[in-house]
Enzyme design. Structure first.
Site, PDB file in Angstrom:
ATOM      1  N   SER A 203      43.080  48.427  39.891  1.00 58.52           N
ATOM      2  CA  SER A 203      42.840  47.461  40.819  1.00 58.52           C
ATOM      3  C   SER A 203      43.728  47.913  42.075  1.00 58.52           C
ATOM      4  CB  SER A 203      43.200  46.284  40.293  1.00 58.52           C
ATOM      5  OG  SER A 203      43.256  45.226  41.173  1.00 58.52           O
ATOM      6  N   SER A 205      43.369  47.486  46.698  1.00 61.23           N
ATOM      7  CA  SER A 205      43.333  46.043  47.424  1.00 61.23           C
ATOM      8  C   SER A 205      41.859  46.073  47.897  1.00 61.23           C
ATOM      9  CB  SER A 205      44.205  46.862  48.835  1.00 61.23           C
ATOM     10  OG  SER A 205      43.854  47.808  49.460  1.00 61.23           O
ATOM     11  N   VAL A 209      38.154  49.104  39.196  1.00 61.42           N
ATOM     12  CA  VAL A 209      37.351  49.662  38.331  1.00 61.42           C
ATOM     13  C   VAL A 209      37.296  49.511  36.845  1.00 61.42           C
ATOM     14  CG1 VAL A 209      36.867  52.175  37.550  1.00 61.42           C
ATOM     15  CG2 VAL A 209      37.733  51.718  39.911  1.00 61.42           C
ATOM     16  N   LYS A 224      32.938  50.920  39.910  1.00 65.90           N
ATOM     17  CA  LYS A 224      33.734  50.575  40.856  1.00 65.90           C
ATOM     18  C   LYS A 224      33.147  49.326  41.686  1.00 65.90           C
ATOM     19  CE  LYS A 224      36.105  52.986  44.778  1.00 65.90           C
ATOM     20  NZ  LYS A 224      36.184  54.191  45.508  1.00 65.90           N
ATOM     21  N   ASP A 362      41.908  64.003  49.756  1.00 68.69           N
ATOM     22  CA  ASP A 362      42.850  63.122  48.939  1.00 68.69           C
ATOM     23  C   ASP A 362      42.981  63.777  47.440  1.00 68.69           C
ATOM     24  OD1 ASP A 362      44.879  61.042  48.572  1.00 68.69           O
ATOM     25  OD2 ASP A 362      43.432  59.704  48.014  1.00 68.69           O
TER      26      ASP A 362
END
Length: 540
Positions: A203, A205, A209, A224, A362
């Site tokens: 979880s 902001s 999922v 998601k 990322d």
């Protein structure tokens, strides 16, 4: 004797020069008067020029005023009633963090010593501003993460502090998630999923999922789901930030030179793309097409997207099973050579810079896995980068120069990549870069090793993991930015994204293949030799 000699020399001079002195004074007075008149004329001229400049600027600002008012009104209309709700929440967050500051202030004043700088700056200090952002929720957490990833745009104190801006949030009750699923899918979720785990896997902001299983095919998937109300908050917050930026640029032309509104638009575009799961689905599919085109599907993969049960707020993906690239013990249980797996990950990622529409921006340990079947799994394509040909051309030379320690080439590449309006002393820049990169050897990766003896045997299990020191990694990058900015260079944000991923891979290398040089090893293809040589010659 000395006194009489002094008097004998001074008095005759005084008396003989009485009248000439008087005449000199008279001339001097005229000169002074003339000088005053001249100064007065110059001051008057300067005042006139300043007044003309002020009048010109005022006229320019008055001409811009209707457009500013129009923008504010239109933005307020687009925001609607949700802006009032968000304002109340903002006040509550401000009061909460303000209370923390006052409490810390009272403790500090009662203790001996001076007042720390973060307390002197109040809520504008990096520490309390970060806390305020976390209380404000999704938009400001994402804004904080943007600040942390853009050291070329923000002061280093804020970049360092916002590295601690954690994107964690309590989960939304499953009934609210169920409602969003049914609204977006247009039918009962039982007709799509045989089972949905009401307890979320993660979880954050913006989204959370859930694990699930598709009806019919029995395939394991993850869903998601965008949290309820996030879009309203996002629009209200981004509109407010935009209006503030427009007002700042209107009141001070200096802000327009720093492209403040342009930065805000960049943030807005980045955030809106991250909360549109159709965009993330497109990013995943583009990456999978790249893998297929390059014949890499046997080496790496990304989750399959199930379009029939996906939308702007819902993303249903294949569930991949594996371990992060920092879990050395588990990796050794899956493959015989962790080094080969790392080389595969590097080649796939480097290849995507040239051959894919976007690159994964990322690749922290949670998003880069070794799967049970031995392939590399790339997860979560919410943050991607798109590199311009100019930046990549310079980046190739930059990477080659790091491995060969050719700091003249490195300086030339960075000058080519960065925007500047002044001449750069390349030789001095190269020397400063050499001093900075010599500190890289001092960076150590802390490897935590745990051993456990089996209960029914004498075998000992050894597990190793790497401590990812984000602050140390970002300190290195900030040093590079600081040195470059001292020569007037401003890098594009995509450069920051690229370099941060390389720092992640450097840490994986220290754990999985400590003797590997990822920029020199012939098994790793950063770019073809032909391309690299051509770009090297272009900087000579």
């Amino acid at each position: 004797m000395a006194v009489s000699a002094f008097r004998g020399t001074r008095l005759p001079l005084f008396y003989h020069s009485q009248f000439p002195v008087a005449r000199t004074v008279s001339r001097t007075s005229k000169k002074m008067i003339g000088s005053r008149n001249l100064k007065g004329f110059v001051i008057s001229a300067q005042y006139s020029q300043t007044q003309d400049l002020f009048t010109s600027r005022l006229q320019s600002q008055i001409e811009k005023l209707p457009k500013l008012v129009e923008d504010i009104i239109q933005t307020s209309i687009n925001t609607g009633p949700r802006g009032v709700t968000r304002l109340v929440q903002g006040v509550q967050a401000f009061v909460g963090v303000g209370g923390e500051w006052l409490n810390d202030l009272s403790k500090s004043t009662s203790a001996s010593g001076g007042l720390p700088s973060e307390l002197q700056l109040g809520l504008l200090s990096p520490l309390y501003l970060r806390r305020l952002f976390e209380r404000m929720g999704a938009t400001y957490i994402k804004l904080g993460q943007f600040i942390a990833s853009a050291p070329t745009l923000f002061p280093p104190e804020y970049v360092k502090e916002f590295q601690n801006c954690f994107d964690k949030a309590p989960p939304v009750p499953f009934e609210e998630i169920r409602k969003i699923l049914q609204e977006d899918l247009g039918r009962p979720i039982e007709s799509v999923y045989e089972y949905v785990d009401p307890t979320p896997i993660a979880s954050a902001s913006i989204a959370q999922v859930h694990g699930a299983r598709l009806r019919g095919s029995q395939e394991d998937v993850v869903i998601k789901v965008l949290k309820p109300g996030i879009e309203d908050f996002l629009v209200a917050d981004l509109n407010f930030i935009y209006v503030v930026a427009r007002i700042f640029e209107f009141l001070s032309p200096e802000f327009s030179r720093t492209s403040l509104v342009g930065i805000v638009k960049d943030i807005r575009e980045s955030m809106l793309e991250e909360v549109d799961f159709n965009k993330e689905a497109q990013n995943i599919e583009a990456f999978k097409r790249y893998l297929e085109t390059m014949g890499l599907t046997g080496q790496a993969t990304a989750p399959r997207v199930y379009k029939f049960c996906s939308s702007r707020r819902v993303l249903t993906m294949e569930r991949l099973y594996g371990v992060p690239l920092t879990d050395l013990d588990s990796i050794r249980s899956l493959v015989s050579s962790p080094e080969n797996s790392l080389i595969t990950a590097l080649n796939v990622w480097f290849g995507s810079l040239l051959a894919c529409e976007s690159f994964h921006a990322d690749v922290h340990a949670g998003n880069l896995w070794l799967l049970r079947d031995g392939r590399i799994g790339f997860l979560d394509f919410g943050i991607v980068g798109r590199i311009s040909p100019k930046t990549w051309d310079a980046m190739e030379v930059f990477l080659a120069s790091i491995s060969t320690e050719e700091y003249d080439s490195m300086a030339s590449a960075l000058i080519q990549m960065g925007a500047t309006n002044r001449d750069v002393d390349a030789k001095a820049f190269a020397k400063d870069l050499e001093k900075m990169f010599s500190s890289i050897q001092e960076l150590d990766t802390e490897i935590v090793v745990a051993t456990a003896r089996g209960t029914n045997s004498d075998t000992t299990t050894v597990a190793a993991n790497v401590v990812m020191d984000e602050r140390q990694m970002n300190a290195l990058f900030l040093d590079l930015v600081r040195v470059s900015e001292s020569y007037g260079l401003k890098f594009p944000r995509e450069f920051a994204l690229l370099l941060k991923q390389l720092l992640y891979f450097d840490r994986y290398t220290r754990l999985l293949a400590p003797n590997l040089n990822m920029l020199q090893d012939q098994r790793i293809s950063i770019a073809s030799n032909k391309r690299t040589n051509r770009y090297k010659h272009s900087f000579k």
